[in-house]
Design a protein around this motif. Sequence first.
Motif, PDB file in Angstrom:
ATOM      1  N   VAL A  73     -30.918 -14.105  78.385  1.00 37.11           N
ATOM      2  CA  VAL A  73     -30.594 -14.394  76.986  1.00 37.11           C
ATOM      3  C   VAL A  73     -29.543 -15.501  76.899  1.00 37.11           C
ATOM      4  CG1 VAL A  73     -29.761 -13.375  74.809  1.00 37.11           C
ATOM      5  CG2 VAL A  73     -31.152 -12.008  76.365  1.00 37.11           C
ATOM      6  N   LYS A  76     -25.693 -16.377  74.295  1.00 40.90           N
ATOM      7  CA  LYS A  76     -25.849 -15.656  73.022  1.00 40.90           C
ATOM      8  C   LYS A  76     -25.291 -14.236  73.181  1.00 40.90           C
ATOM      9  CE  LYS A  76     -29.353 -14.845  69.433  1.00 40.90           C
ATOM     10  NZ  LYS A  76     -30.773 -15.066  69.066  1.00 40.90           N
ATOM     11  N   LEU A  77     -25.336 -13.729  74.404  1.00 40.44           N
ATOM     12  CA  LEU A  77     -24.774 -12.399  74.684  1.00 40.44           C
ATOM     13  C   LEU A  77     -23.284 -12.333  74.349  1.00 40.44           C
ATOM     14  CD1 LEU A  77     -26.356 -11.372  78.120  1.00 40.44           C
ATOM     15  CD2 LEU A  77     -27.022 -10.628  75.832  1.00 40.44           C
ATOM     16  N   VAL A  89     -30.550  -8.487  70.840  1.00 40.77           N
ATOM     17  CA  VAL A  89     -30.635  -9.307  72.064  1.00 40.77           C
ATOM     18  C   VAL A  89     -31.759  -8.856  72.987  1.00 40.77           C
ATOM     19  CG1 VAL A  89     -28.280 -10.214  72.060  1.00 40.77           C
ATOM     20  CG2 VAL A  89     -28.744  -7.982  73.132  1.00 40.77           C
ATOM     21  N   ASP A  92     -34.658 -10.858  71.972  1.00 38.96           N
ATOM     22  CA  ASP A  92     -34.519 -12.186  72.574  1.00 38.96           C
ATOM     23  C   ASP A  92     -35.008 -12.186  74.018  1.00 38.96           C
ATOM     24  OD1 ASP A  92     -33.121 -14.055  70.684  1.00 38.96           O
ATOM     25  OD2 ASP A  92     -31.596 -12.497  70.712  1.00 38.96           O
ATOM     26  N   SER A 196     -32.751 -18.649  71.558  1.00 35.94           N
ATOM     27  CA  SER A 196     -31.860 -18.197  72.633  1.00 35.94           C
ATOM     28  C   SER A 196     -31.465 -19.307  73.596  1.00 35.94           C
ATOM     29  CB  SER A 196     -32.526 -17.035  73.395  1.00 35.94           C
ATOM     30  OG  SER A 196     -31.551 -16.294  74.095  1.00 35.94           O
TER      31      SER A 196
END
Length: 352
Positions: A73, A76-77, A89, A92, A196
Motif C-alpha cells: 500500500v 498511504k499507511l 487500506v 487498497d 495508492s
Amino acid sequence: MGDAMTGGKNGITYADAGVDIDAGNALVERIKPAAKRTARPGVMAGLGGFGALFDLKGAGYVDPILVAATDGVGTKLRIAIDTGVVDGVGIDLVAMCVNDLVCQGAEPLFFLDYFATGKLETEQAAKIIEGIAEGCARSGTALIGGETAEMPGMYEAGDFDLAGFAVGAMERGADLPRDVVEGDVLLGLMSDGVHSNGYSLVRKLVEVSGLGWGDACPWADASLGDALLAPTRLYVTQALAAVRSGGVHALAHITGGGITENVPRVLPEGLAAQVTLDAWELPGVFAWLAKTGGMDQTEMLKTFNCGIGMMLAVDAERAVDLTTLLTQAGERVVRMGHVVAGEGVTYKGALL
C-alpha cells in the motif's frame, strides 16, 4: 537445576518477549467469517492449514495459465496509522494486486495477505483484514490464507505494514496485451482519487500546506485525512466483462509513474498513445496537489493517475459498445485518445 527440571520456576515466556500467541489465535477466529464470505468456486479449505489449496478445474479452467502479482500500500499507511482510520487500506492492498492481474487478461482467483506489526492489536488488525476481505469480495477473489507477524523491536508502537499476493488464471492464448493496432481507441476509467501511489509526495505537500489530517478538506466535504484515504477503485469485474465481450486489446493500470509511464507498457514497439488531456476534468484532489506544490503538467502526469485509474486500448469499431457496457457496470468512461505511430505518450490540450 532441580527447579528447572521439575518446572518449579517459571522461565521466560514468548509473551515476556512481546509476542502474544493468544492474540494471534483470537484474530484468526475473528476474521474467519470475513474470509468465508470471499469463498468462490475452486476454494478447497478454510483458514488454519499450513498451506491453502485451490482447484483450478473446480474454478472452470480447462487449459489454464497462472498469473501472479504482489504489491503493498506504500506510505498511504502512514496516514491510516496517524488518523486511526484503517478500514480502507485492505481494499487498497487487494486493488493494487488484482487490478494488475486483469491487465494480463487474467481472472483473479485467490489472495493471501501479510500483516506485520510491533504489537498485535486485535481490533485494529481485524479491521484491516476485514477490509482485505471486502476488497476480495468485490473482485470475486477468495481470501484463502495469510500471515500475521508480531515483531516487537521492528515496528514502532501502532505501526504496521501490509503486503498482498494474488494469483489468477486465464485460458491459454487469452493473454493481454494483444493485437494493438494504430487507430485503436483509448478509453479511460476514472479513478476514486490518488489510489495508492505517490503518497510520500502527498504527505510532503500536506506538510507544505500547513493542514492537519483532521482539518477540512479543500476539495471535498470531509476531513483531509478521510479524503486522502479513499480506497483504490477495483476495476476487476468490469474490466473482465469488457474483455469477454470482445474488442479489448490492452489494459493499463495507472499506478506509480502515472499515465506517462504505465500506458507504454502495453503498447508494441512502433506504437504510441496520443492522449487528449481536456477530455476529462482534473479531479479536485490533483488540482490541489498541483497548486500546493507548484507542480507542472509533466510532473503530475508521471507521478499521479490524474483521474484515470485504468486505461483500455480497444478496437475502434467496438469503442461505443464497450463504453456503454462499462458505463452500465458503474464506470465513468472517458474517450481519452487513440493509438498512433511513434513511441511513448504524446499529449494534446491541457490538464491544468
